[in-house]
Design an enzyme around this catalytic site. Structure first.
Site, PDB file in Angstrom:
ATOM      1  N   ARG A 104      -5.672   1.000  -4.568  1.00  0.00           N
ATOM      2  CA  ARG A 104      -4.706   0.499  -3.593  1.00  0.00           C
ATOM      3  C   ARG A 104      -4.646  -1.022  -3.633  1.00  0.00           C
ATOM      4  O   ARG A 104      -5.615  -1.691  -4.005  1.00  0.00           O
ATOM      5  CB  ARG A 104      -5.079   0.965  -2.183  1.00  0.00           C
ATOM      6  CG  ARG A 104      -6.370   0.378  -1.649  1.00  0.00           C
ATOM      7  CD  ARG A 104      -7.142   1.333  -0.780  1.00  0.00           C
ATOM      8  NE  ARG A 104      -7.845   2.311  -1.569  1.00  0.00           N
ATOM      9  CZ  ARG A 104      -8.797   3.111  -1.070  1.00  0.00           C
ATOM     10  NH1 ARG A 104      -9.121   3.051   0.197  1.00  0.00           N
ATOM     11  NH2 ARG A 104      -9.414   3.978  -1.843  1.00  0.00           N
ATOM     12  N   ASP A 107      -6.524  -2.104   1.626  1.00  0.00           N
ATOM     13  CA  ASP A 107      -7.030  -1.105   2.568  1.00  0.00           C
ATOM     14  C   ASP A 107      -7.651  -1.861   3.735  1.00  0.00           C
ATOM     15  O   ASP A 107      -8.433  -2.804   3.516  1.00  0.00           O
ATOM     16  CB  ASP A 107      -8.073  -0.218   1.876  1.00  0.00           C
ATOM     17  CG  ASP A 107      -8.578   0.873   2.783  1.00  0.00           C
ATOM     18  OD1 ASP A 107      -7.762   1.487   3.487  1.00  0.00           O
ATOM     19  OD2 ASP A 107      -9.805   1.121   2.794  1.00  0.00           O
ATOM     20  N   ASP A 145      -9.762  -1.063   7.267  1.00  0.00           N
ATOM     21  CA  ASP A 145     -10.430  -0.096   8.138  1.00  0.00           C
ATOM     22  C   ASP A 145     -10.945  -0.801   9.381  1.00  0.00           C
ATOM     23  O   ASP A 145     -11.442  -1.948   9.303  1.00  0.00           O
ATOM     24  CB  ASP A 145     -11.618   0.563   7.427  1.00  0.00           C
ATOM     25  CG  ASP A 145     -11.189   1.532   6.343  1.00  0.00           C
ATOM     26  OD1 ASP A 145     -10.161   2.204   6.532  1.00  0.00           O
ATOM     27  OD2 ASP A 145     -11.883   1.613   5.312  1.00  0.00           O
ATOM     28  N   ARG A 151       0.841  -1.209   0.000  1.00  0.00           N
ATOM     29  CA  ARG A 151       0.000   0.000   0.000  1.00  0.00           C
ATOM     30  C   ARG A 151       0.871   1.251   0.000  1.00  0.00           C
ATOM     31  O   ARG A 151       1.771   1.395   0.823  1.00  0.00           O
ATOM     32  CB  ARG A 151      -0.906  -0.003   1.242  1.00  0.00           C
ATOM     33  CG  ARG A 151      -1.657   1.314   1.519  1.00  0.00           C
ATOM     34  CD  ARG A 151      -2.877   1.441   0.633  1.00  0.00           C
ATOM     35  NE  ARG A 151      -3.566   2.722   0.843  1.00  0.00           N
ATOM     36  CZ  ARG A 151      -4.568   2.917   1.701  1.00  0.00           C
ATOM     37  NH1 ARG A 151      -4.990   1.908   2.459  1.00  0.00           N
ATOM     38  NH2 ARG A 151      -5.148   4.092   1.795  1.00  0.00           N
TER      39      ARG A 151
END
Length: 287
Positions: A91, A94, A96, A82
């Site tokens: 990307r 990712d 989260d 990344r």
């Protein structure tokens, strides 16, 4: 503490990137993966002119504080290639932190629940799959379930333990019961069995079992007649047949690694205490 993570990738081999991310997270000290959602293909959100994403949700249990957890997940993104150039840009990976089990977090670096969680179907739909109590409203985004998640291989775990869920002692199984051995034979014959190097040593003649597809997960074993050797879990997903019956048969470390992906457990529990030194991982919160 329980957290729910959202994973996404839209560069490179997207599914392989998610596989590798799950494996990396699973190997972070202080983190235990409890469940993984199906994989979903979704249109990019925020910046539209980029490839579609593969998205998934992961449920974890961790002793790490939120800031340390964020550090570890950002390091995982970095290891996965990344590079942060553009907000909401393309990307390789990712990650989260979407939600926790009741805790709200508001710091300079981290907001939980994620501030855009309820605006993103690509986050809420996988999350609801592994957290049925989660309530949300669909926004109408294009979210399509695809094949590829570890849960799509319908893994089944087979084990025999004593009353305290002990598996073995001094490298040997605790029990060799005719009825249990027959049950194991009937379950796995003409199917795929997945196991580690130490379990191979408990088989007759320390050889792969006949009339089965033997897959051994090991970083050290060389070629073995009658078996396929894979070096990592992401490598395993590439060769498993989802239309086959796939059984995970030991040992303790292998069980621990595959519990988050298993659909069933066939457990023979003998109500005798045998002073084991290896135990079945705790699965009480997963089944």
């Amino acid at each position: 503490m329980i957290y729910f993570l959202g994973l996404g990738a839209n560069l490179g081999n997207r599914i392989e990137n998610i596989y590798n991310a799950i494996n990396l997270i699973q190997n972070i000290s202080g983190i235990k993966i409890l469940n993984v959602s199906s994989f979903y293909q979704t249109a990019a959100w925020g910046v539209k002119n980029q490839p579609d994403f593969i998205n998934a949700a992961v449920k974890i249990e961790t002793e790490l504080n939120p800031e340390k957890l964020l550090d570890e997940l950002q390091e995982t993104e970095k290891i996965s290639g990344r590079v942060r150039r553009e907000k909401w840009g393309a990307r390789t990976l990712d990650i989260d932190i979407l939600l926790s089990d009741g805790e709200k977090i508001e710091t300079e670096r981290l907001t939980v629940p994620h501030k855009f969680l309820y605006e993103r179907d690509f986050a809420t739909i996988p999350l609801a799959e592994i957290f049925p109590e989660f309530k949300f409203e669909l926004k109408g985004d294009e979210v399509k379930k695809i094949f590829g998640s570890p849960r799509d291989f319908n893994l089944k775990i087979v084990a025999c333990t004593d009353k305290n869920f002990g598996l073995g002692r001094n490298g040997n199984l605790l029990f060799h019961l005719d009825e249990d051995l027959k049950n194991f034979h009937d379950l796995t014959i003409n199917h795929t069995i997945i196991y580690g190097r130490k379990t191979l040593a408990t088989f007759p003649g320390q050889k792969p079992l006949e009339s089965r597809r033997n897959i051994i997960l090991s970083r050290t074993l060389k070629n073995i007649d009658g078996a396929e050797i894979v070096r990592s879990i992401p490598e395993l997903w590439k060769i498993l047949n989802p239309d086959e019956e796939n059984f995970v048969v030991g040992g303790a470390k292998i069980y621990e690694e595959f519990l988050p992906f298993a659909s069933e457990i066939f457990l023979t529990q003998v109500y005798i205490e045998k002073n084991p030194d290896v135990f079945m991982p705790d699965f009480s919160g997963e089944f």
